[in-house]
Design an enzyme around this catalytic site. Structure first.
Site: not given
Lengths: 487, 492
Positions: B78, B159, B183
């Site tokens: 990420k 997210s 998330s």
């Protein structure tokens, strides 16, 4: 407390002073990063990723800074808070990389304490300390490096400071000066701050207000970052007089931040409360609360040295020194340390003589040479030897002064100087009698006058004898033999 | 060789170890998939060479007999994790082109364990979002499509939307995610994969771009529970550089992994039955309860009375911390700088105006407001107290039960654009996820079924602090009974 007053057109005004002293903590590393803290390094050479607030960087508390704050709190008999916490103080400025300063608003590490100050004429007074908290210093803006831009040096960014907040207990510039000097002395004894005001490791925010005696506190102004005792006193005096003038002209004092201009000796407005920041303090979620164990607190307490008040009392009561000598010898930790090395060598029974010698001969010489006791050309061990040579009669007072001058110049040990230059005092009666006989023979006129009753001439013969003996004759023996020879 | 990309992390690791294929073959196959999958916009940076280098090192290690736990496994990272020398943007224009000189502790541990990096995964800007639509680099698209014949592009959740999409579409076998208020779990549920947020402090936050420090936790996202255990083990561990890091040994979660949960007590919190949640969610939850019972667990109705305050509490605390954490993006030292007009204040204004997107600005403003003088006590301080009550709710319930089972999200994936105009509707997505975040508890989402439109739904398991093992075991029990083998048909 002080009866210092400002005499205005409408009568007398009392000045109320509180100080926030920022003291840089003595530590090899910053408060929350491993970066070094040396003064005067190349710009931005002592900056870690944390200090530059790179994305994802986190603070880690430096335990040594906690220890120093706790020891400082103990030295002023303050409440030590076994549970404290760090908060973020949020504001934007280029010298503040994180966009917040990590400080302690809600739960400071040290609570209320007290400092005793010495005033003119031997009086003392107590000044309350509200709190001591730990916080990060900011970086430094450099405005002279580029025609249209400012640069920033982050070497100081993140350096640990203790903010020592006094109560509004002071009533005159002198009291404020005495407070700062005493605080500085304690910090240096404890070793938690080097107290170097020129390098900015100690500076004060000065809160001043005025009121008619007996009235409630007036509105205060805060003069930021004043960096010498003299300037602090000057800023208070200027600011108090300014406030009286404003008030007597029918104006009001605006609560504001001001700046002291040392060149002009005046303060000027920096920003008013209306445009003051809302710092949005909240607990720093990157840090755990600081919890101090009993063992840690005990270790801190045991590590404290004898502090100036205790030392001064011991010098007066235990060693029999005068109040003046005790004060002078304990005010600076280096002086006390030097004096105690000296005493260790001479023995405490010689304390008074040693104190006299240090406060007159040594201080006089250092003053003349523009040196401090830390870089004295004569060591405490050498001084002890000199005092011993005087005590055992090897040196007379004047010979000792001669030897000391040579020590200052050459750094040699006094014993070696005495040996090498034959400066030993002599009590050899045969030799002294021979010299006296010569002097009397060479000065028949004076001899006749003396014997005719002009006894003041005795000094003349002593002087002649000492001179002939190059100052090395034992004065007591000379006196005795002269009296005999002159009949 | 394209079937190599269908393998799980465990299968890749074991296959490389056993010589069934080389690590280089695996990396090459995934690199090719990453390239083919660009329409999903899952990666913001592709690092095929990093994956190949790690693969070659793995092949060499196999030859010399010193394989590491993740040798031969290429991963997606990420973009919130700082990666040394590789652009790290946190999905923001503010950090466009920013290349850290340091490696985050978590990505560093994965690489140390032999893993390679296929690239940096797209995400909501500064991890603020539940659909991946706030990314400055465009939304990630879910590989899933509704079965209604329409081709509406769907949100992968957020997210960690890039991580979710990439794992579901076989653009990597596993990925790192971060979870501040759901998330990891919500996107995992949206795309039919597994993801675990460990106990707060298990994974170091050092080098992870901060959103809300007291809530941010890294965790893995992968195709199944075992892979999550493997990856979490490699990511976890005490880090002296993070003061909130847990100073506890990391258990061997994979070795101890067992779907045998006989005798465990599973709590079903009644406050999680909320109005307006589709019946299908309830049905999947009910099915999950049956499966737990089938696995020999005892089902207990429990109460977490402060649940309804969790979302508002979260939306005070997280923005408050974010408003402060994001103050460092001021254009002075790195990242974006817009000169603006009027000296330093003008530069701040222009830089932050141009550098931050709408959602980030909204949260900075909320956070600034709730911390302001005069509002602090009513909002921030009150929220801190409620947070304590929420944590206490869990503590009490965990005296009665071992785990809690809930839906992961109140809906299946929605279409891109559906909720962008209504922030509150967007925030509601995390209603089931935020309580565990506020309490710092380990929580995992596992795929549980499909809704009427053929979209995945997930169930959440919440465990006691430090009991990731319990969560993983129950997740495995659920996984074994759900037999969730559905996958998105490749259209990209």
């Amino acid at each position: 407390m002080s009866d210092y007053r400002i005499h205005g057109a409408t009568g007398e005004w009392e000045v109320v002073i509180g100080l926030e002293v920022h003291a840089q903590v003595v530590s090899n590393a910053k408060l929350f990063s491993g970066a070094a803290t040396a003064f005067g390094a190349e710009p931005n050479s002592q900056v870690s990723l944390v200090d530059a607030a790179m994305p994802g960087m986190l603070p880690v508390l430096n335990g040594e800074c906690v220890r120093q704050a706790v020891r400082t709190g103990m030295a002023i008999n303050a409440q030590i808070n076994a549970w404290s916490r760090f908060d973020r103080k949020n504001y934007f400025y280029p010298d503040l990389p994180q966009g917040y300063q990590i400080s302690q608003l809600y739960h400071p590490i040290v609570g209320e304490g007290e400092i005793e100050i010495e005033l003119e004429g031997g009086a003392t007074a107590k000044v309350g300390v509200e709190r001591i908290h730990l916080e990060q210093d900011a970086g430094k803006m450099l405005h002279d490096q580029h025609p249209s831009m400012s640069y920033v040096d982050l070497n100081r960014s993140g350096v640990a400071l203790m903010e020592i907040v006094s109560k509004p207990d002071m009533r005159s510039p002198e009291e404020a000066g005495a407070y700062v000097r005493k605080l500085r002395s304690i910090l240096r004894y404890v070793g938690s701050c080097d107290g170097n005001m020129e390098q900015g490791s100690m500076r004060a925010d000065v809160n001043v207000s005025v009121r008619k005696p007996g009235q409630p506190f007036g509105t205060r102004t805060e003069t930021k970052n004043v960096n010498s005792v003299r300037f602090i006193m000057a800023a208070i005096e200027y600011e108090a007089n300014r406030q009286v003038e404003v008030l007597e002209d029918g104006g009001t004092i605006v609560q504001e931040t001001r700046l002291f201009d040392p060149d002009k000796g005046e303060t000027r407005s920096l920003r008013s409360k209306e445009e003051a920041h809302d710092y949005r303090y909240f607990p720093d979620p990157d840090l755990l609360p600081v919890e101090l164990s009993d063992a840690f607190l005990a270790e801190c307490r045991e590590s404290l040295p004898e502090l100036p008040d205790a030392k001064r009392a011991r010098y007066q009561d235990g060693l029999g020194l005068s109040a003046y000598a005790a004060n002078v010898l304990t005010a600076e930790v280096e002086t006390a340390r030097w004096f105690e090395q000296l005493l260790a060598a001479t023995g405490e029974e010689h304390a008074q003589r040693a104190a006299n010698w240090v406060t007159s001969d040594l201080f006089g010489a250092l003053n003349r040479l523009g040196r401090t006791i830390e870089d004295s050309p004569v060591s405490a061990a050498q001084a002890a030897e000199l005092l011993t040579l005087t005590a055992d009669g090897t040196l007379s007072g004047s010979l000792a002064k001669q030897v000391f001058e040579i020590m200052l110049e050459t750094g040699q040990d006094p014993g070696a100087i005495v040996e090498e230059r034959g400066l030993k005092q002599t009590s050899d009666t045969g030799a002294i009698e021979a010299v006296i006989a010569g002097i009397l023979a060479a000065n028949p006129g004076q001899l006749e006058q003396y014997r005719g009753g002009k006894e003041q001439l005795f000094g003349f013969f002593v002087g002649q004898t000492m001179k002939a003996m190059q100052g090395k004759a034992n004065p007591a023996v000379v006196n005795e033999l002269l009296k005999k020879a002159l009949g | 060789m394209s079937d190599l990309t269908d393998l799980t992390v465990a299968a890749i690791r074991d296959g490389v170890r056993d010589g069934a294929f080389s690590a280089r073959e695996v990396a090459t196959a995934f690199n090719a998939n990453v390239e083919k999958g660009r329409a999903l916009n899952a990666y913001v940076v592709e690092t095929p060479d990093h994956a190949l280098a790690a693969a070659d090192a793995a092949d060499a290690a196999r030859a010399s007999g010193d394989l590491k736990p993740l040798s031969g496994v290429p991963l997606g990272i990420k973009d919130l994790f700082a990666t040394k020398g590789v652009q790290t943007t946190a999905g923001s224009n503010m950090l466009g082109g920013f290349e850290p000189v340091y490696e985050s502790t978590v990505s560093g541990k994965l690489f140390e364990a032999g893993a390679g990096m296929l690239g940096k995964l797209n995400m909501d800007e500064f991890a603020m979002g539940s659909s991946n639509e706030t990314s400055a680099y465009g939304p990630v698209i879910s590989p899933w499509r509704r079965n209604d014949g329409g081709n509406a592009p769907l949100a992968p959740g957020g997210s960690s939307g890039g991580s979710a999409s990439a794992v579901a579409a076989r653009l990597c076998p596993g990925a790192t995610g971060t979870d501040t208020g759901g998330s990891i779990r919500q996107p995992a549920a949206f795309v039919g994969i597994s993801g675990i947020k460990p106990t707060y402090g298990r994974c170091s936050r050092w080098g992870v771009v901060a959103f809300a420090s007291s809530l941010d936790q890294a965790g893995p996202m992968a195709r199944d529970v075992r892979d999550c255990a493997i990856l979490l083990e490699a990511m976890s561990g005490f880090d002296a550089k993070d003061s909130t890091s847990l100073n506890m040994p990391v258990p061997n979660w994979e070795a101890a992994l067992s779907g045998d949960i006989r005798g465990k007590k599973i709590g079903i919190p009644k406050e999680y039955r909320i109005e307006g949640v589709p019946a299908e969610i309830d049905a999947v939850w009910q099915q999950g309860i049956e499966r737990m019972r089938d696995a020999g667990a005892e089902i207990v109705e429990v109460s977490l009375p402060h649940t309804k305050y969790a979302l508002p509490t979260y939306y005070i605390i997280a923005p408050a911390e974010a408003s402060s954490n994001l103050a460092r993006y001021d254009g002075v030292r790195y990242g974006k700088r817009s000169p603006g007009e009027g000296g330093i204040d003008g530069m701040y204004r222009a830089t932050r105006h141009d550098g931050f997107g709408k959602e980030v600005k909204r949260r900075i403003m909320i956070g600034t407001y709730v911390l302001s003088a005069g509002f602090y006590d009513a909002y921030f301080n009150q929220a801190q107290k409620v947070r304590t009550l929420i944590a206490r709710d869990f503590q009490k319930v965990f005296e009665q039960v071992d785990l809690i089972l809930t839906p992961t999200a109140p809906s299946a994936a929605f279409a891109l654009g559906d909720k962008t105009s209504d922030p509150l509707a967007m925030y509601l997505n995390d209603v089931f996820a935020v309580p565990a975040s506020l309490a710092g508890l380990p929580a995992m989402s596992v795929p549980a079924g499909l809704d009427g439109q053929g979209l995945p739904l997930g169930l959440q398991l919440i465990g006691r602090a430090f009991d990731e093992q319990g969560v993983l075991d129950a997740g495995l029990a659920l996984e074994e009974r759900s037999t969730f083998t559905h996958r998105a048909e490749a259209w990209w």
